[in-house]
Design a protein around this motif. Structure first.
Motif, PDB file in Angstrom:
ATOM      1  N   ASP A  94      61.963  31.120  74.269  1.00 58.14           N
ATOM      2  CA  ASP A  94      63.409  31.239  74.019  1.00 58.14           C
ATOM      3  C   ASP A  94      64.215  30.646  75.165  1.00 58.14           C
ATOM      4  O   ASP A  94      65.239  31.207  75.594  1.00 58.14           O
ATOM      5  CB  ASP A  94      63.800  32.714  73.805  1.00 58.14           C
ATOM      6  N   GLY A 120      66.567  27.030  69.384  1.00 61.53           N
ATOM      7  CA  GLY A 120      66.987  25.986  68.460  1.00 61.53           C
ATOM      8  C   GLY A 120      66.718  24.586  68.964  1.00 61.53           C
ATOM      9  O   GLY A 120      66.664  23.630  68.180  1.00 61.53           O
ATOM     10  N   LEU A 121      66.562  24.436  70.274  1.00 64.93           N
ATOM     11  CA  LEU A 121      66.272  23.125  70.859  1.00 64.93           C
ATOM     12  C   LEU A 121      64.921  23.152  71.575  1.00 64.93           C
ATOM     13  O   LEU A 121      64.028  22.360  71.264  1.00 64.93           O
ATOM     14  CB  LEU A 121      67.377  22.714  71.826  1.00 64.93           C
ATOM     15  N   ILE A 122      64.750  24.067  72.525  1.00 66.44           N
ATOM     16  CA  ILE A 122      63.459  24.274  73.196  1.00 66.44           C
ATOM     17  C   ILE A 122      63.152  25.763  73.092  1.00 66.44           C
ATOM     18  O   ILE A 122      63.677  26.580  73.855  1.00 66.44           O
ATOM     19  CB  ILE A 122      63.503  23.838  74.672  1.00 66.44           C
ATOM     20  N   ASP A 123      62.307  26.106  72.129  1.00 66.25           N
ATOM     21  CA  ASP A 123      61.961  27.511  71.930  1.00 66.25           C
ATOM     22  C   ASP A 123      60.824  27.953  72.839  1.00 66.25           C
ATOM     23  O   ASP A 123      60.745  29.122  73.222  1.00 66.25           O
ATOM     24  CB  ASP A 123      61.571  27.749  70.462  1.00 66.25           C
ATOM     25  N   ARG A 160      59.798  23.025  69.743  1.00 67.28           N
ATOM     26  CA  ARG A 160      60.878  23.566  68.909  1.00 67.28           C
ATOM     27  C   ARG A 160      60.247  24.246  67.702  1.00 67.28           C
ATOM     28  O   ARG A 160      59.468  23.640  66.969  1.00 67.28           O
ATOM     29  CB  ARG A 160      61.828  22.468  68.435  1.00 67.28           C
ATOM     30  N   GLU A 161      60.568  25.527  67.512  1.00 64.74           N
ATOM     31  CA  GLU A 161      60.027  26.277  66.391  1.00 64.74           C
ATOM     32  C   GLU A 161      61.017  26.273  65.234  1.00 64.74           C
ATOM     33  O   GLU A 161      61.958  25.488  65.218  1.00 64.74           O
ATOM     34  CB  GLU A 161      59.695  27.709  66.836  1.00 64.74           C
ATOM     35  N   HIS A 182      58.668  22.257  62.880  1.00 67.49           N
ATOM     36  CA  HIS A 182      58.230  22.328  64.269  1.00 67.49           C
ATOM     37  C   HIS A 182      58.215  20.941  64.895  1.00 67.49           C
ATOM     38  O   HIS A 182      58.013  19.933  64.223  1.00 67.49           O
ATOM     39  CB  HIS A 182      56.820  22.920  64.370  1.00 67.49           C
ATOM     40  N   GLN A 191      56.233  15.786  65.182  1.00 70.86           N
ATOM     41  CA  GLN A 191      57.217  16.537  64.397  1.00 70.86           C
ATOM     42  C   GLN A 191      56.647  16.787  63.009  1.00 70.86           C
ATOM     43  O   GLN A 191      56.033  15.900  62.411  1.00 70.86           O
ATOM     44  CB  GLN A 191      58.514  15.731  64.272  1.00 70.86           C
TER      45      GLN A 191
END
Length: 723
Positions: free
Chosen positions: A347, A351-354, A392-393, A397, A432
């Motif tokens: 976290d 939304g960008l780097i989970d 990113r989740e 993904h 991706q």
């Protein structure tokens, strides 16, 4: 006959129901950075974990995985077992420990061991086919990732662990395993280790296939020296002859010790940072005949003096042979120290780097090749490797990754045919995936920069690009079809570029493990592979069957070409490039036959086949043969019984200057019993009967097949306490 058997088994699998191993559905693939379950990827994947891994684990990674579809073992005596994936080995198959390369020198020579201890693994994940996007251009054949939790990834309350002991009759092998993990609050620790001691390997019949050795020497244009296996007096022994042992392989005893300690600090909900230290030590003998200069008679005389008769041998003879003061056999004494650091953050930027994962590893590797009491050659390698993954989740993904490796290699002594070389590698990749109702797509690309700088000059650098795409279509709730396409590029390895570089004819160094002089070419281009995999999977409520076909075409495949010339009696080979094509099929299924006596009766079936041909240079050497295997098992909550058979055809397309190998049928059986005590304490006891028919088995994938067959009939037994 075997093709008919495979067809019958495939038909049976499609008409029955089988229990799906838990690992096929629930296991999350750590080797794939976007962490998919095994059932959610079109990549050909093999997973060993839990009780299945415990039952199949052996003393080497190659032996542990060697009977899985698409994977074979390339042994060099019991001290070495390297995995071969779809006929690809050496630098095309990458061995990882927790996502970072093992950093040994096993790809340099077939007599060098892989510095990974399978007994300590919690899970072994194998990506068959190109995994270039994730782990670099060398992964054209595939990736094997051994996971051992040396840096605990989760909090641990209290103490847990396991103790195991097992004995293998074939090599009089004793193995002990200890694992201890625990924690309190935010801290967790890991402690594990193994010890192993083994004697000369028992085999059915003679160690050396003299007819095959003579045939290979004829193919190489060498004069044949007779290999005497008759009893004779020491005074009559010809020093040019190589003694042939009966019922055992001489000089194959050894020992190993592995120790790991690690810890982690957890903060936040899922974040942690951790460190680990690992020491890997092994000392093992190389079978006589494996090394070009190993033609002395000392081992034969010692065996006769210690009472080795034609029908067998005694343990005292083993020890005296292995450690006799006048023994001139070759042994390898290997030690590797490895330091790991990891940081996992969740976290970070939702939304960008989970998820962000960072790895940094330093490895200090050394092994010496002992000729009697003298050091013949010493290999040193120091490696730094770093890896960063930004994930990113969510519904779709994605992972952006950066990989870096710096390597210093040096060989000193009689067999130092590769010059000291510094290498550096950089890789940038992005993968991706995209989801719809019935489709799962994955696209990705990778760029690599590799620089190799030998002490002899001729610095070379390579820039390569790789692309891949997969599609998984859900036909129905029980049927999936997957397609994987990849374009992969591999920079030439140090030995392919610089072996014997700048050496005059009288200074050319023989690669003793292969018995030839290898000459590199600094003008080699990168090797490019175009690969396609098509898989069909059926998964019922209690069933599974999977069929995969693949085709892999190479541009500028790098291989050793016989020049037809020789220095003295040693043939000269040069690294060359030719286009090549590989194609094959893999099948695996499990069939639930009936509920019987409080347990389930299950039939498992697998088969595989790979062919490889050069455009101009004939068949690719040392490919595995067509294999078909089956296992019938009965299992209840506490008791399991099985009998299995593996049938392999002869390899009659061995490649230029190689000898054919006979087919074989190997029967095995086993029983295991587990008792659940209070809490999580469990006792597992097992007994295996291996190669029940005492078949002579020589692996076509092995450089040493004409000198060192596989073990004969033997028993393995063990007990494991988990708490």
């Amino acid at each position: 006959m075997k093709r008919t058997l495979l067809a019958v088994c495939v038909g049976a699998a499609s008409q029955a129901m089988a229990e799906i191993p838990e690992s096929r559905i629930e296991h999350v693939l750590v080797t794939v950075p976007i962490h998919k379950k095994a059932a959610e990827t079109a990549l050909p994947v093999t997973i060993l974990t839990g009780d299945e891994l415990r039952r199949l684990t052996a003393s080497s990674l190659g032996e542990t995985l060697g009977d899985r579809p698409g994977i074979s073992n390339s042994s060099f005596g019991p001290g070495v077992g390297r995995p071969v994936i779809r006929g690809q080995a050496g630098p095309r198959t990458i061995n990882l420990t927790n996502g970072i390369a093992a950093a040994d020198v096993s790809s340099l020579s077939p007599d060098h061991a892989v510095s990974i201890e399978p007994m300590l693994a919690e899970t072994v994940e194998v990506l068959r086919g190109p995994a270039t996007l994730l782990y670099g251009g060398g992964a054209i054949g595939g990736v094997i990732n051994t996971l051992d939790n040396r840096i605990p990834g989760q909090r641990i309350d209290g103490v847990q662990g396991a103790v195991e002991y097992r004995y293998d009759e074939a090599a009089d092998m004793d193995t002990g395993v200890l694992k201890l993990e625990g924690g309190t609050g935010n801290f967790a620790f890991h402690l594990s280790g193994t010890f192993r001691e083994f004697d000369d390997l028992e085999i059915p019949g003679l160690a050396i296939d003299e007819a095959a050795v003579e045939r290979q020497e004829e193919l190489l244009g060498l004069e044949h020296a007779d290999h005497d296996h008759e009893e004779h007096d020491h005074e009559e022994h010809d020093e040019e002859e190589l003694e042939n042992s009966d019922g055992f392989i001489a000089n194959t005893d050894g020992e190993s010790d592995v120790f790991t300690i690690g810890g982690s600090y957890h903060f936040g909900e899922r974040n942690f940072v951790g460190f680990a230290y690992n020491s890997f030590e092994t000392n093992y003998g190389i079978p006589p005949g494996a090394h070009e200069h190993d033609h002395g008679d000392e081992h034969g005389d010692e065996h006769e003096e210690e009472g080795h008769e034609e029908e067998g041998h005694e343990e005292e003879g083993h020890e005296d042979h292995a450690h006799g003061e006048e023994d001139e056999n070759i042994r390898i004494d290997l030690k590797q120290e490895r330091y790991d650091a990891q940081l996992h953050m969740h976290d970070l930027m939702p939304g960008l780097i989970d998820v962000a994962r960072a790895y940094l590893t330093y490895t200090d590797y050394e092994h010496v090749e002992l000729e009697g009491m003298e050091i013949g050659t010493q290999f040193d390698r120091q490696t730094y490797e770093g890896r960063l993954e930004l994930v990113r989740e969510g519904a779709n993904h994605g992972v952006l990754g950066l990989q870096w490796r710096a390597d210093e290699f040096e060989a000193i002594g009689d067999e130092a045919y590769v010059p000291a070389t510094d290498s550096s590698e950089w890789g940038l990749f992005y993968v991706q995936d995209f989801h719809t109702a019935d489709w799962l797509f994955e696209l990705g690309g990778r760029a690599d920069y590799v620089e190799r700088d030998p002490a002899t000059g001729f610095e070379e650098d390579f820039t390569s690009f790789s692309l891949s795409g997969t599609a998984l279509y859900t036909i129905s709730p029980h049927w999936n079809i997957g397609l994987s396409l990849a374009r992969s590029a591999r920079a030439p390895s140090t030995e392919e570029l610089f072996s014997n570089l700048n050496n005059a004819e009288q200074q050319l160094v023989t690669h003793a493990a292969t018995g030839i002089i290898e000459i590199g070419d600094p003008d080699l281009d990168e090797e490019v592979s175009l690969n396609a995999d098509l898989s069909l999977t059926w998964q019922g409520e209690r069933s599974f069957a999977e069929l995969t076909v693949f085709y892999n075409t190479f541009n500028d495949y790098i291989f050793l070409l016989n020049t037809g010339g020789a220095v003295g009696e040693t043939p000269v080979f040069v690294y060359e490039q030719d286009d090549a094509d590989f194609y094959g099929v893999e099948f695996e299924s499990s069939v639930d036959l009936a509920s019987l006596g409080g347990g389930d009766l299950t039939l498992g079936v697998f088969g595989d086949m790979v062919n490889g041909e050069f455009d101009d240079a004939g068949d690719v050497p040392r490919l595995p043969p067509l294999r078909v295997g089956s296992e019938l098992s009965w299992r209840s909550d506490n008791l399991g019984i099985y009998v299995s058979v593996l049938s392999a055809e002869e390899q009659d397309s061995p490649g230029d200057f190689e000898t054919e190998t006979d087919g074989y049928t190997r029967w095995d059986a086993g029983i295991d019993y587990n008792v659940q005590f209070a809490g999580d304490t469990r006792l597992l006891a097992f007994l295996k009967l291996k190669n029940i028919g005492d078949e002579e088995i020589r692996l076509s994938t092995s450089f040493l097949r004409n000198y060192a067959p596989q073990p004969g009939e033997s028993i393995e037994a063990g007990v494991r306490l988990t708490f």
